[in-house]
Design an enzyme around this catalytic site. Structure first.
Site, PDB file in Angstrom:
ATOM      1  N   TRP A   1       0.878  -1.189   0.000  1.00  0.00           N
ATOM      2  CA  TRP A   1       0.000   0.000   0.000  1.00  0.00           C
ATOM      3  C   TRP A   1       0.910   1.231   0.000  1.00  0.00           C
ATOM      4  O   TRP A   1       1.783   1.342   0.872  1.00  0.00           O
ATOM      5  CB  TRP A   1      -0.870  -0.046   1.251  1.00  0.00           C
ATOM      6  CG  TRP A   1      -1.823   1.099   1.423  1.00  0.00           C
ATOM      7  CD1 TRP A   1      -2.692   1.590   0.506  1.00  0.00           C
ATOM      8  CD2 TRP A   1      -2.011   1.875   2.631  1.00  0.00           C
ATOM      9  NE1 TRP A   1      -3.420   2.620   1.047  1.00  0.00           N
ATOM     10  CE2 TRP A   1      -3.023   2.817   2.348  1.00  0.00           C
ATOM     11  CE3 TRP A   1      -1.447   1.856   3.902  1.00  0.00           C
ATOM     12  CZ2 TRP A   1      -3.466   3.733   3.294  1.00  0.00           C
ATOM     13  CZ3 TRP A   1      -1.887   2.767   4.843  1.00  0.00           C
ATOM     14  CH2 TRP A   1      -2.889   3.693   4.543  1.00  0.00           C
TER      15      TRP A   1
ATOM     16  N   ASP B   1      -0.538  -5.949   9.113  1.00  0.00           N
ATOM     17  CA  ASP B   1      -1.567  -4.945   8.848  1.00  0.00           C
ATOM     18  C   ASP B   1      -2.796  -5.713   8.357  1.00  0.00           C
ATOM     19  O   ASP B   1      -2.774  -6.302   7.280  1.00  0.00           O
ATOM     20  CB  ASP B   1      -1.064  -3.973   7.767  1.00  0.00           C
ATOM     21  CG  ASP B   1      -2.104  -2.905   7.414  1.00  0.00           C
ATOM     22  OD1 ASP B   1      -3.182  -2.889   8.031  1.00  0.00           O
ATOM     23  OD2 ASP B   1      -1.816  -2.090   6.506  1.00  0.00           O
TER      24      ASP B   1
ATOM     25  N   LYS C   1     -13.301  -1.207   6.492  1.00  0.00           N
ATOM     26  CA  LYS C   1     -13.903  -1.955   5.386  1.00  0.00           C
ATOM     27  C   LYS C   1     -14.931  -2.965   5.875  1.00  0.00           C
ATOM     28  O   LYS C   1     -16.023  -3.047   5.337  1.00  0.00           O
ATOM     29  CB  LYS C   1     -12.838  -2.683   4.570  1.00  0.00           C
ATOM     30  CG  LYS C   1     -11.499  -1.989   4.479  1.00  0.00           C
ATOM     31  CD  LYS C   1     -11.435  -0.905   3.424  1.00  0.00           C
ATOM     32  CE  LYS C   1     -10.135  -0.130   3.585  1.00  0.00           C
ATOM     33  NZ  LYS C   1      -9.794   0.724   2.495  1.00  0.00           N
TER      34      LYS C   1
HETATM   35  C1  LMR Z   1      -7.021   2.291  -0.301  1.00  0.00           C
HETATM   36  O1  LMR Z   1      -5.973   1.627  -0.335  1.00  0.00           O
HETATM   37  O2  LMR Z   1      -7.596   2.701  -1.310  1.00  0.00           O
HETATM   38  C2  LMR Z   1      -7.663   2.589   1.024  1.00  0.00           C
HETATM   39  O3  LMR Z   1      -7.002   1.912   2.040  1.00  0.00           O
HETATM   40  C3  LMR Z   1      -7.845   4.029   1.258  1.00  0.00           C
HETATM   41  C4  LMR Z   1      -6.559   4.764   1.558  1.00  0.00           C
HETATM   42  O4  LMR Z   1      -6.510   5.410   2.605  1.00  0.00           O
HETATM   43  O5  LMR Z   1      -5.628   4.714   0.760  1.00  0.00           O
END
Ligand code: LMR
Length: 397
Positions: free
Chosen positions: A130, A211, A246
């Site tokens: 992420w 996570d 979520k």
């Molecule tokens: C995402 O990955 O789209 C979500 O977790 C929202 C974010 O805060 O990035």
């Protein structure tokens, strides 16, 4: 003083969300930010949450400060959700959970506490991860190292290279793992891979930092917890950041928790006290509303079973959109294979098209996709699937 500031880079995911909102086209499609949408393209408040909210209106007697660790009942119910009833760690005295402002707040508190405990520790993240993991955790002062995770060619986890790299992680370093529904790839660790990483962590002496933001959206609430439950049973130390954004649809309520497993019960008290000092310095106390709702839901048999049924619907809808999309773009002019989308889990997969295809999809067709080609499968529905698949096939001509 502010004249010295340069404009900041726009967040790649939230920037796209803002651009989508500004797009006036009626047929636009949002496959960007990781927010669930139902078959009508809405992100409704879950029924169980609505009912908990009515209950809370009656029950809530005060808005006074809750305390740094948040709501004690929420914390213990979150532990039961994460570990299931009867997990040995729950009666060990070696575990502490604190309410945190969303998964992001939890990640940062976890990182700050690890940094205090072991300032020299490096943080290992999988490639890709992420995008916000890097500034969020790096902002706590970590030096970041990478381990290979996903192979873009074969569209699956590069298990051999990943394990080989993890076997070289020095003792005392921290390894970030995604509990389930890997963001951005959708490629989840198998149970056997979790077992193997657990063995390597034991051998090498590194500390996993899990996570877990999507429990219940992958293979199911219990199945998605396999990794953290296995590690909690076998490892002396573990840190877990979890989110209710979520699975309870509580995105804007910033509801999460940070869990520390320590070698001894005595250490767990010290770690919790340190985490509270960190929280006090960052935001003082977590917001109450979302956590009180989650606590009401998890603590009420009927509400909880209704919530589980709604979550299961969400999970199955996303799975069915995976199949629908993959099948409807399989006959594309370039002969690209999209079958990985059907095999993967959770909200995301990489579409795997070229950057110029993404630009055309956004500019010509109003289809918003993150630049990594990550798509949110929950943005697909029975009304937009034809337009979406035809548009993808068009840009692939
Ligand atoms: C995402 O990955 O789209 C979500 O977790 C929202 C974010 O805060 O990035």
């Amino acid at each position: 003083m502010f004249e010295s500031l340069k404009p900041a880079a726009v967040d790649p995911i939230l920037g796209l969300m803002a651009a989508f909102r500004e797009d006036p086209r009626d047929n636009k499609i949002d496959l960007g930010v990781g927010v669930y949408q139902d078959d009508r393209g809405r992100t409704p408040v879950m029924e169980a949450v609505k009912r908990a909210e009515s209950k809370l209106m009656e029950l809530e007697k005060t808005k006074s400060y809750q305390g740094i660790a948040g709501d004690a009942e929420y914390n213990s119910r979150m532990l039961a959700l994460m570990f299931g009833d009867g997990h040995s760690i729950l009666s060990s005295g070696r575990i502490k959970t604190l309410q945190a402002p969303g998964g992001s707040g939890a990640l940062r508190v976890g990182a700050e506490v690890i940094k205090r405990a072991r300032p020299e520790a490096k943080l290992w993240v999988g490639v890709p991860t992420w995008p916000n993991h890097i500034p969020l955790l790096g902002g706590a002062g970590f030096e970041i190292e990478e381990y290979p995770y996903y192979d873009m060619e074969s569209r699956q986890i590069n298990s051999e290279l990943m394990m080989e790299t993890l076997r070289k992680v020095p003792a005392g370093d921290v390894v970030l793992l995604h509990g389930c529904c890997h963001n951005p790839t959708g490629a989840d660790l198998t149970n056997a891979q979790w077992d193997e990483i657990t063995e390597i962590a034991l051998e090498r002496g590194f500390i996993p930092f899990i996570d877990t933001a999507y429990q219940g959206l992958g293979d199911g609430l219990e199945e998605d917890a396999y990794g953290m439950r296995t590690m909690a049973a076998k490892l002396p130390e573990l840190v877990i950041a979890s989110s209710c954004s979520k699975n309870f649809g509580l995105y804007r309520e910033r509801t999460g928790s940070i869990t520390f497993i320590t070698q001894t019960a005595e250490q767990s008290g010290i770690v919790a006290a340190q985490a509270m000092t960190v929280a006090r310095q960052l935001y003082s106390m977590p917001p109450a509303h979302g956590a009180l709702l989650v606590s009401l839901i998890l603590g009420d048999k009927e509400l909880c079973s209704d919530w589980k049924a709604e979550l299961e619907e969400v999970r199955l809808r996303i799975k069915s959109m995976r199949i629908l999309l993959a099948d409807s773009i399989q006959d594309n002019a370039q002969g690209m294979d999209f079958s990985h989308i059907k095999r993967q889990n959770g909200m995301f997969s990489f579409l795997g098209v070229k950057p110029e295809h993404l630009v055309r999809l956004r500019e010509e067709f109003g289809i918003y996709i993150v630049s990594s080609t990550r798509i949110n499968l929950a943005g697909i529905n029975s009304s937009n699937i034809n337009y979406l698949s035809e548009s993808i096939k068009e840009v692939l001509k």
